[in-house]
Design a protein around this motif. Structure first.
Motif, PDB file in Angstrom:
ATOM      1  N   MET A   1       0.824  -1.186   0.000  1.00  0.00           N
ATOM      2  CA  MET A   1       0.000   0.000   0.000  1.00  0.00           C
ATOM      3  C   MET A   1       0.874   1.258   0.000  1.00  0.00           C
ATOM      4  SD  MET A   1      -3.128   0.901   2.466  1.00  0.00           S
ATOM      5  CE  MET A   1      -3.870   2.490   2.439  1.00  0.00           C
ATOM      6  N   SER A   2       2.005   1.165   0.658  1.00  0.00           N
ATOM      7  CA  SER A   2       2.900   2.313   0.717  1.00  0.00           C
ATOM      8  C   SER A   2       3.439   2.653  -0.668  1.00  0.00           C
ATOM      9  CB  SER A   2       4.047   2.025   1.675  1.00  0.00           C
ATOM     10  OG  SER A   2       4.936   3.102   1.697  1.00  0.00           O
ATOM     11  N   GLU A   3       3.775   1.629  -1.456  1.00  0.00           N
ATOM     12  CA  GLU A   3       4.257   1.857  -2.819  1.00  0.00           C
ATOM     13  C   GLU A   3       3.193   2.533  -3.665  1.00  0.00           C
ATOM     14  OE1 GLU A   3       6.083  -1.210  -5.231  1.00  0.00           O
ATOM     15  OE2 GLU A   3       7.038  -1.977  -3.435  1.00  0.00           O
ATOM     16  N   GLU A   4       1.964   2.065  -3.490  1.00  0.00           N
ATOM     17  CA  GLU A   4       0.845   2.636  -4.244  1.00  0.00           C
ATOM     18  C   GLU A   4       0.671   4.119  -3.919  1.00  0.00           C
ATOM     19  OE1 GLU A   4      -3.954   2.155  -4.191  1.00  0.00           O
ATOM     20  OE2 GLU A   4      -2.766   0.331  -3.945  1.00  0.00           O
ATOM     21  N   LEU A   5       0.784   4.447  -2.640  1.00  0.00           N
ATOM     22  CA  LEU A   5       0.637   5.842  -2.228  1.00  0.00           C
ATOM     23  C   LEU A   5       1.777   6.709  -2.762  1.00  0.00           C
ATOM     24  CD1 LEU A   5      -0.586   5.464   1.449  1.00  0.00           C
ATOM     25  CD2 LEU A   5      -1.887   6.306  -0.486  1.00  0.00           C
ATOM     26  N   THR A   6       2.995   6.192  -2.731  1.00  0.00           N
ATOM     27  CA  THR A   6       4.116   6.979  -3.240  1.00  0.00           C
ATOM     28  C   THR A   6       4.009   7.163  -4.756  1.00  0.00           C
ATOM     29  OG1 THR A   6       5.478   4.986  -3.328  1.00  0.00           O
ATOM     30  CG2 THR A   6       5.736   6.405  -1.401  1.00  0.00           C
ATOM     31  N   ASN A   7       3.506   6.132  -5.458  1.00  0.00           N
ATOM     32  CA  ASN A   7       3.301   6.278  -6.902  1.00  0.00           C
ATOM     33  C   ASN A   7       2.254   7.348  -7.192  1.00  0.00           C
ATOM     34  OD1 ASN A   7       5.191   4.326  -7.469  1.00  0.00           O
ATOM     35  ND2 ASN A   7       3.704   2.687  -7.716  1.00  0.00           N
ATOM     36  N   LYS A   8       1.169   7.338  -6.414  1.00  0.00           N
ATOM     37  CA  LYS A   8       0.135   8.357  -6.583  1.00  0.00           C
ATOM     38  C   LYS A   8       0.702   9.748  -6.302  1.00  0.00           C
ATOM     39  CE  LYS A   8      -4.114   5.838  -5.538  1.00  0.00           C
ATOM     40  NZ  LYS A   8      -5.244   5.748  -4.598  1.00  0.00           N
ATOM     41  N   GLN A   9       1.523   9.829  -5.271  1.00  0.00           N
ATOM     42  CA  GLN A   9       2.124  11.109  -4.891  1.00  0.00           C
ATOM     43  C   GLN A   9       3.019  11.635  -6.011  1.00  0.00           C
ATOM     44  OE1 GLN A   9       5.036  10.921  -1.722  1.00  0.00           O
ATOM     45  NE2 GLN A   9       4.258  12.823  -0.839  1.00  0.00           N
ATOM     46  N   GLN A  10       3.828  10.758  -6.598  1.00  0.00           N
ATOM     47  CA  GLN A  10       4.717  11.166  -7.681  1.00  0.00           C
ATOM     48  C   GLN A  10       3.915  11.609  -8.906  1.00  0.00           C
ATOM     49  OE1 GLN A  10       7.193   7.761  -8.245  1.00  0.00           O
ATOM     50  NE2 GLN A  10       8.549   8.257  -6.530  1.00  0.00           N
ATOM     51  N   LYS A  11       2.866  10.860  -9.227  1.00  0.00           N
ATOM     52  CA  LYS A  11       2.019  11.209 -10.368  1.00  0.00           C
ATOM     53  C   LYS A  11       1.377  12.575 -10.163  1.00  0.00           C
ATOM     54  CE  LYS A  11      -1.995   9.497 -12.912  1.00  0.00           C
ATOM     55  NZ  LYS A  11      -3.005   8.454 -12.990  1.00  0.00           N
ATOM     56  N   CYS A  12       0.901  12.808  -8.953  1.00  0.00           N
ATOM     57  CA  CYS A  12       0.250  14.074  -8.633  1.00  0.00           C
ATOM     58  C   CYS A  12       1.243  15.231  -8.747  1.00  0.00           C
ATOM     59  CB  CYS A  12      -0.342  13.987  -7.231  1.00  0.00           C
ATOM     60  SG  CYS A  12      -1.606  15.184  -6.914  1.00  0.00           S
ATOM     61  N   ARG A  13       2.460  15.025  -8.290  1.00  0.00           N
ATOM     62  CA  ARG A  13       3.479  16.072  -8.379  1.00  0.00           C
ATOM     63  C   ARG A  13       3.851  16.370  -9.827  1.00  0.00           C
ATOM     64  NH1 ARG A  13       7.066  14.353  -3.220  1.00  0.00           N
ATOM     65  NH2 ARG A  13       5.868  15.529  -1.705  1.00  0.00           N
ATOM     66  N   ARG A  14       3.930  15.311 -10.655  1.00  0.00           N
ATOM     67  CA  ARG A  14       4.234  15.520 -12.078  1.00  0.00           C
ATOM     68  C   ARG A  14       3.152  16.361 -12.750  1.00  0.00           C
ATOM     69  NH1 ARG A  14       5.666   9.950 -12.107  1.00  0.00           N
ATOM     70  NH2 ARG A  14       3.647   9.479 -13.011  1.00  0.00           N
ATOM     71  N   LYS A  15       1.890  16.016 -12.475  1.00  0.00           N
ATOM     72  CA  LYS A  15       0.790  16.765 -13.069  1.00  0.00           C
ATOM     73  C   LYS A  15       0.774  18.204 -12.573  1.00  0.00           C
ATOM     74  CE  LYS A  15      -2.378  13.119 -14.337  1.00  0.00           C
ATOM     75  NZ  LYS A  15      -3.770  12.718 -14.371  1.00  0.00           N
ATOM     76  N   LEU A  16       1.071  18.389 -11.304  1.00  0.00           N
ATOM     77  CA  LEU A  16       1.121  19.743 -10.743  1.00  0.00           C
ATOM     78  C   LEU A  16       2.196  20.577 -11.441  1.00  0.00           C
ATOM     79  CD1 LEU A  16      -0.057  21.556  -8.515  1.00  0.00           C
ATOM     80  CD2 LEU A  16       1.690  20.677  -6.988  1.00  0.00           C
ATOM     81  N   ALA A  17       3.364  19.980 -11.648  1.00  0.00           N
ATOM     82  CA  ALA A  17       4.447  20.682 -12.350  1.00  0.00           C
ATOM     83  C   ALA A  17       4.046  20.988 -13.793  1.00  0.00           C
ATOM     84  CB  ALA A  17       5.716  19.849 -12.320  1.00  0.00           C
ATOM     85  N   LYS A  18       3.364  20.056 -14.422  1.00  0.00           N
ATOM     86  CA  LYS A  18       2.906  20.254 -15.804  1.00  0.00           C
ATOM     87  C   LYS A  18       1.947  21.436 -15.898  1.00  0.00           C
ATOM     88  CE  LYS A  18      -0.279  17.915 -18.818  1.00  0.00           C
ATOM     89  NZ  LYS A  18      -1.013  16.680 -19.043  1.00  0.00           N
ATOM     90  N   TYR A  19       1.008  21.506 -14.945  1.00  0.00           N
ATOM     91  CA  TYR A  19       0.038  22.600 -14.963  1.00  0.00           C
ATOM     92  C   TYR A  19       0.711  23.945 -14.681  1.00  0.00           C
ATOM     93  CZ  TYR A  19      -3.454  18.876 -14.873  1.00  0.00           C
ATOM     94  OH  TYR A  19      -4.197  17.769 -15.162  1.00  0.00           O
ATOM     95  N   GLN A  20       1.709  23.947 -13.819  1.00  0.00           N
ATOM     96  CA  GLN A  20       2.436  25.189 -13.541  1.00  0.00           C
ATOM     97  C   GLN A  20       3.215  25.651 -14.769  1.00  0.00           C
ATOM     98  OE1 GLN A  20       4.570  23.923 -10.048  1.00  0.00           O
ATOM     99  NE2 GLN A  20       2.993  24.708  -8.660  1.00  0.00           N
ATOM    100  N   GLN A  21       3.752  24.698 -15.536  1.00  0.00           N
ATOM    101  CA  GLN A  21       4.435  25.052 -16.781  1.00  0.00           C
ATOM    102  C   GLN A  21       3.448  25.635 -17.790  1.00  0.00           C
ATOM    103  OE1 GLN A  21       6.344  21.437 -18.031  1.00  0.00           O
ATOM    104  NE2 GLN A  21       8.158  21.780 -16.770  1.00  0.00           N
ATOM    105  N   LYS A  22       2.250  25.057 -17.833  1.00  0.00           N
ATOM    106  CA  LYS A  22       1.224  25.565 -18.752  1.00  0.00           C
ATOM    107  C   LYS A  22       0.855  27.009 -18.411  1.00  0.00           C
ATOM    108  CE  LYS A  22      -0.125  21.859 -21.200  1.00  0.00           C
ATOM    109  NZ  LYS A  22      -0.357  21.780 -22.632  1.00  0.00           N
ATOM    110  N   ILE A  23       0.726  27.292 -17.115  1.00  0.00           N
ATOM    111  CA  ILE A  23       0.390  28.659 -16.694  1.00  0.00           C
ATOM    112  C   ILE A  23       1.496  29.632 -17.102  1.00  0.00           C
ATOM    113  CG2 ILE A  23       0.227  30.147 -14.655  1.00  0.00           C
ATOM    114  CD1 ILE A  23      -1.682  28.256 -13.454  1.00  0.00           C
ATOM    115  N   SER A  24       2.746  29.245 -16.873  1.00  0.00           N
ATOM    116  CA  SER A  24       3.849  30.143 -17.251  1.00  0.00           C
ATOM    117  C   SER A  24       3.900  30.312 -18.774  1.00  0.00           C
ATOM    118  CB  SER A  24       5.171  29.634 -16.711  1.00  0.00           C
ATOM    119  OG  SER A  24       5.528  28.422 -17.338  1.00  0.00           O
TER     120      SER A  24
END
Length: 132
Positions: A1-24
């Motif tokens: 379960m811990s691996e699953e949560l860390t994978n979700k966390q990494q995916k969420c961070r990637r998408k967040l960075a992508k959206y911030q790049q789109k805004i800039s």
């Protein structure tokens, strides 16, 4: 379960960075390249997505912290750890009820109340079946 949560966390961070790049990207465009109305719509869209991702990331972080707290608990079938709980509850109750404060299963679920010093639900159900 811990691996699953860390994978979700990494995916969420990637998408967040992508959206911030789109805004800039959209904020740096010139007026001749895109209309003001379209730029405002895109900026609004990506700001909302950033807020959504930040909230989701906070929820995932909270789940990771909660999961880490469960792994630091003493094993449920450790008799030395449960001795203080058992003596505390057995003073006021009968010996049959003292078993309720010990995990019924050898490998209890993570949410077992007996791990926190409360009566185990599985043990209570088993006791009710014996009485019936």
């Amino acid at each position: 379960m811990s691996e699953e949560l860390t994978n979700k966390q990494q995916k969420c961070r990637r998408k967040l960075a992508k959206y911030q790049q789109k805004i800039s990207h959209y904020s740096q465009l010139k007026d001749s390249e895109i209309s003001l109305k379209k730029r405002a719509a895109k900026l609004c869209k990506y700001r909302l997505k950033i807020i959504k991702r930040q909230l989701k990331l906070k929820r995932i972080d909270a789940q990771i912290v909660q999961f880490a707290a469960y792994t630091k608990l003493i094993p449920a079938n450790d008799s030395a750890a449960n001795a203080s709980i058992l003596t505390q509850h057995s003073v006021n109750s009968s010996p049959a009820q003292a078993d309720l404060y010990r995990p019924h299963k050898a490998k209890p679920c993570k949410s077992c109340p007996a791990l926190r010093g409360k009566a185990c639900l599985c043990a209570m159900k088993n006791e009710q079946r014996k009485q019936a």
